[in-house]
Scaffold this motif. Sequence first.
Motif: not given
Length: 172
Positions: A59-74
């Motif tokens: 998993v690329q870092g930019w996608w992991a950042s999206f998951i951490k900051s957007v997907a997981l909290p929601n």
Amino acid sequence: MVVQWLRESRVAAGAMLLLRIWLGYTWLVSGWEKITGGFQSAGFLKGAVAKATGEHPAVQGWWASFIKSVALPNSGLFDFLIPWGEFLVGVALLLGLFTTFAGLMGIIMNFAFLFSGTTSINPQMVLFTTFILVAGRNAGHYGLDTYVLPLLDRWMGREQQLASYKDRIDKF
């Protein structure tokens, strides 16, 4: 030449019908299993973030950042969107209703799953959906699009524009 055949040939429309049935059934079953099985995305999302580490991350870092900051909290929102999105894409593809839009939404989900480090059946679905997207309206020829899209064109005032476009294609 291939694109024109996909967009205009009735044989291609038949082939797209077969692809639509397979893709639609696959999406429908996957979505229904999640709807009835109490799907929760948090575990999957955390697993995707874990795949973003190491020497060769899946998993690329930019996608992991999206998951951490957007997907997981929601994740509660994703618990709803993923199963119902899969189910509705399946229904639309099976019925041949708004086929290209359903294909677009399906391929976006496939890419999201691929970006998250899950291969499974997603590459095949991306490949087959690409043919549906290239075929455009012809992919839904043997479906409800044959009846719904002309009505929608008339309602939006695009009937004349589409006739002009068809004339230009015929001259090509």
